[in-house]
Design a protein around this motif. Sequence first.
Motif, PDB file in Angstrom:
ATOM      1  N   GLU A 247       3.684   5.727  -5.637  1.00 42.11           N
ATOM      2  CA  GLU A 247       3.534   5.826  -7.096  1.00 42.11           C
ATOM      3  C   GLU A 247       2.494   6.876  -7.464  1.00 42.11           C
ATOM      4  N   GLU A 248       1.396   6.944  -6.698  1.00 46.02           N
ATOM      5  CA  GLU A 248       0.370   7.958  -6.944  1.00 46.02           C
ATOM      6  C   GLU A 248       0.940   9.365  -6.761  1.00 46.02           C
ATOM      7  N   ILE A 249       1.716   9.536  -5.707  1.00 47.42           N
ATOM      8  CA  ILE A 249       2.315  10.840  -5.426  1.00 47.42           C
ATOM      9  C   ILE A 249       3.266  11.246  -6.547  1.00 47.42           C
ATOM     10  N   VAL A 250       4.097  10.320  -6.997  1.00 43.01           N
ATOM     11  CA  VAL A 250       5.034  10.618  -8.087  1.00 43.01           C
ATOM     12  C   VAL A 250       4.262  11.041  -9.332  1.00 43.01           C
ATOM     13  N   SER A 251       3.192  10.332  -9.620  1.00 42.06           N
ATOM     14  CA  SER A 251       2.374  10.666 -10.788  1.00 42.06           C
ATOM     15  C   SER A 251       1.777  12.065 -10.661  1.00 42.06           C
ATOM     16  N   LEU A 252       1.260  12.391  -9.493  1.00 40.30           N
ATOM     17  CA  LEU A 252       0.687  13.721  -9.270  1.00 40.30           C
ATOM     18  C   LEU A 252       1.740  14.815  -9.410  1.00 40.30           C
ATOM     19  N   LEU A 253       2.914  14.564  -8.859  1.00 36.24           N
ATOM     20  CA  LEU A 253       3.978  15.566  -8.940  1.00 36.24           C
ATOM     21  C   LEU A 253       4.491  15.743 -10.374  1.00 36.24           C
ATOM     22  N   GLU A 254       4.536  14.671 -11.126  1.00 35.97           N
ATOM     23  CA  GLU A 254       4.993  14.749 -12.514  1.00 35.97           C
ATOM     24  C   GLU A 254       3.984  15.463 -13.404  1.00 35.97           C
ATOM     25  N   ASN A 255       2.721  15.425 -12.987  1.00 36.01           N
ATOM     26  CA  ASN A 255       1.640  16.016 -13.768  1.00 36.01           C
ATOM     27  C   ASN A 255       1.739  17.541 -13.827  1.00 36.01           C
ATOM     28  N   ASN A 256       2.315  18.154 -12.810  1.00 31.40           N
ATOM     29  CA  ASN A 256       2.495  19.613 -12.746  1.00 31.40           C
ATOM     30  C   ASN A 256       1.188  20.401 -12.801  1.00 31.40           C
ATOM     31  N   GLU A 257       0.084  19.797 -12.393  1.00 30.77           N
ATOM     32  CA  GLU A 257      -1.189  20.499 -12.430  1.00 30.77           C
ATOM     33  C   GLU A 257      -1.739  20.794 -11.032  1.00 30.77           C
ATOM     34  N   ILE A 258      -0.921  20.639 -10.022  1.00 31.29           N
ATOM     35  CA  ILE A 258      -1.382  20.916  -8.670  1.00 31.29           C
ATOM     36  C   ILE A 258      -0.640  22.135  -8.127  1.00 31.29           C
ATOM     37  N   PRO A 259      -1.281  22.855  -7.217  1.00 31.03           N
ATOM     38  CA  PRO A 259      -0.627  24.052  -6.659  1.00 31.03           C
ATOM     39  C   PRO A 259       0.676  23.716  -5.935  1.00 31.03           C
ATOM     40  N   LEU A 260       1.544  24.702  -5.877  1.00 33.34           N
ATOM     41  CA  LEU A 260       2.861  24.528  -5.266  1.00 33.34           C
ATOM     42  C   LEU A 260       2.750  24.021  -3.833  1.00 33.34           C
ATOM     43  N   GLU A 261       1.829  24.601  -3.052  1.00 33.83           N
ATOM     44  CA  GLU A 261       1.680  24.200  -1.652  1.00 33.83           C
ATOM     45  C   GLU A 261       1.305  22.719  -1.539  1.00 33.83           C
ATOM     46  N   ASP A 262       0.410  22.273  -2.411  1.00 34.26           N
ATOM     47  CA  ASP A 262       0.027  20.855  -2.416  1.00 34.26           C
ATOM     48  C   ASP A 262       1.202  19.982  -2.839  1.00 34.26           C
ATOM     49  N   SER A 263       2.001  20.487  -3.764  1.00 35.23           N
ATOM     50  CA  SER A 263       3.181  19.739  -4.209  1.00 35.23           C
ATOM     51  C   SER A 263       4.148  19.514  -3.053  1.00 35.23           C
ATOM     52  N   ILE A 264       4.351  20.548  -2.242  1.00 35.69           N
ATOM     53  CA  ILE A 264       5.252  20.433  -1.090  1.00 35.69           C
ATOM     54  C   ILE A 264       4.725  19.391  -0.108  1.00 35.69           C
ATOM     55  N   ASN A 265       3.425  19.431   0.162  1.00 38.79           N
ATOM     56  CA  ASN A 265       2.820  18.459   1.087  1.00 38.79           C
ATOM     57  C   ASN A 265       2.938  17.036   0.548  1.00 38.79           C
TER      58      ASN A 265
ATOM     59  N   GLU B  75       5.034  13.843   2.133  1.00 38.56           N
ATOM     60  CA  GLU B  75       4.416  12.534   2.335  1.00 38.56           C
ATOM     61  C   GLU B  75       5.221  11.453   1.604  1.00 38.56           C
ATOM     62  N   GLY B  76       5.676  11.781   0.402  1.00 43.76           N
ATOM     63  CA  GLY B  76       6.468  10.836  -0.370  1.00 43.76           C
ATOM     64  C   GLY B  76       7.778  10.474   0.311  1.00 43.76           C
ATOM     65  N   VAL B  77       8.427  11.459   0.913  1.00 45.85           N
ATOM     66  CA  VAL B  77       9.676  11.198   1.629  1.00 45.85           C
ATOM     67  C   VAL B  77       9.415  10.258   2.810  1.00 45.85           C
ATOM     68  N   LYS B  78       8.354  10.510   3.545  1.00 40.64           N
ATOM     69  CA  LYS B  78       8.009   9.651   4.689  1.00 40.64           C
ATOM     70  C   LYS B  78       7.702   8.227   4.226  1.00 40.64           C
TER      71      LYS B  78
ATOM     72  N   LYS C 250       0.834  -1.211   0.000  1.00 36.95           N
ATOM     73  CA  LYS C 250       0.000   0.000   0.000  1.00 36.95           C
ATOM     74  C   LYS C 250       0.862   1.252   0.000  1.00 36.95           C
ATOM     75  N   ALA C 251       1.957   1.208   0.727  1.00 36.40           N
ATOM     76  CA  ALA C 251       2.862   2.357   0.773  1.00 36.40           C
ATOM     77  C   ALA C 251       3.473   2.611  -0.598  1.00 36.40           C
ATOM     78  N   ILE C 252       3.884   1.562  -1.283  1.00 36.80           N
ATOM     79  CA  ILE C 252       4.459   1.703  -2.631  1.00 36.80           C
ATOM     80  C   ILE C 252       3.411   2.248  -3.595  1.00 36.80           C
ATOM     81  N   LYS C 253       2.200   1.738  -3.504  1.00 31.93           N
ATOM     82  CA  LYS C 253       1.131   2.215  -4.388  1.00 31.93           C
ATOM     83  C   LYS C 253       0.874   3.704  -4.167  1.00 31.93           C
ATOM     84  N   ARG C 254       0.816   4.138  -2.905  1.00 30.04           N
ATOM     85  CA  ARG C 254       0.608   5.552  -2.610  1.00 30.04           C
ATOM     86  C   ARG C 254       1.796   6.378  -3.097  1.00 30.04           C
TER      87      ARG C 254
END
Length: 71
Positions: free
Chosen positions: A14-32, A36-39, A8-12
């Motif tokens: 992967e989701e985070i990496v996909s969201l960050l690569e998409n570049n369609e989320i606000p900067l503040e959300d990207s930082i959060n 989460e990805g680092v943790k 489940k951690a790996i799946k999440r």
Amino acid sequence: MDDMTYEKAIKRLEEIVSLLENNEIPLEDSINLFQEGVKLSQYCDQKLKNIQSQVAQIYENGQLEEFQSEE
């Protein structure tokens, strides 16, 4: 996070990496998401180290040893 499985951690992660690569989320959300990805990455790393230790305990010096789970 301790009750999360490795899978489940790996799946999440992967989701985070996909969201960050998409570049369609606000900067503040990207930082959060990045935090989460680092943790999650650290959590997965620790899980793998625990598994490696358990495998080493099972198979030591060419002999199968009694396995004692740490969990």
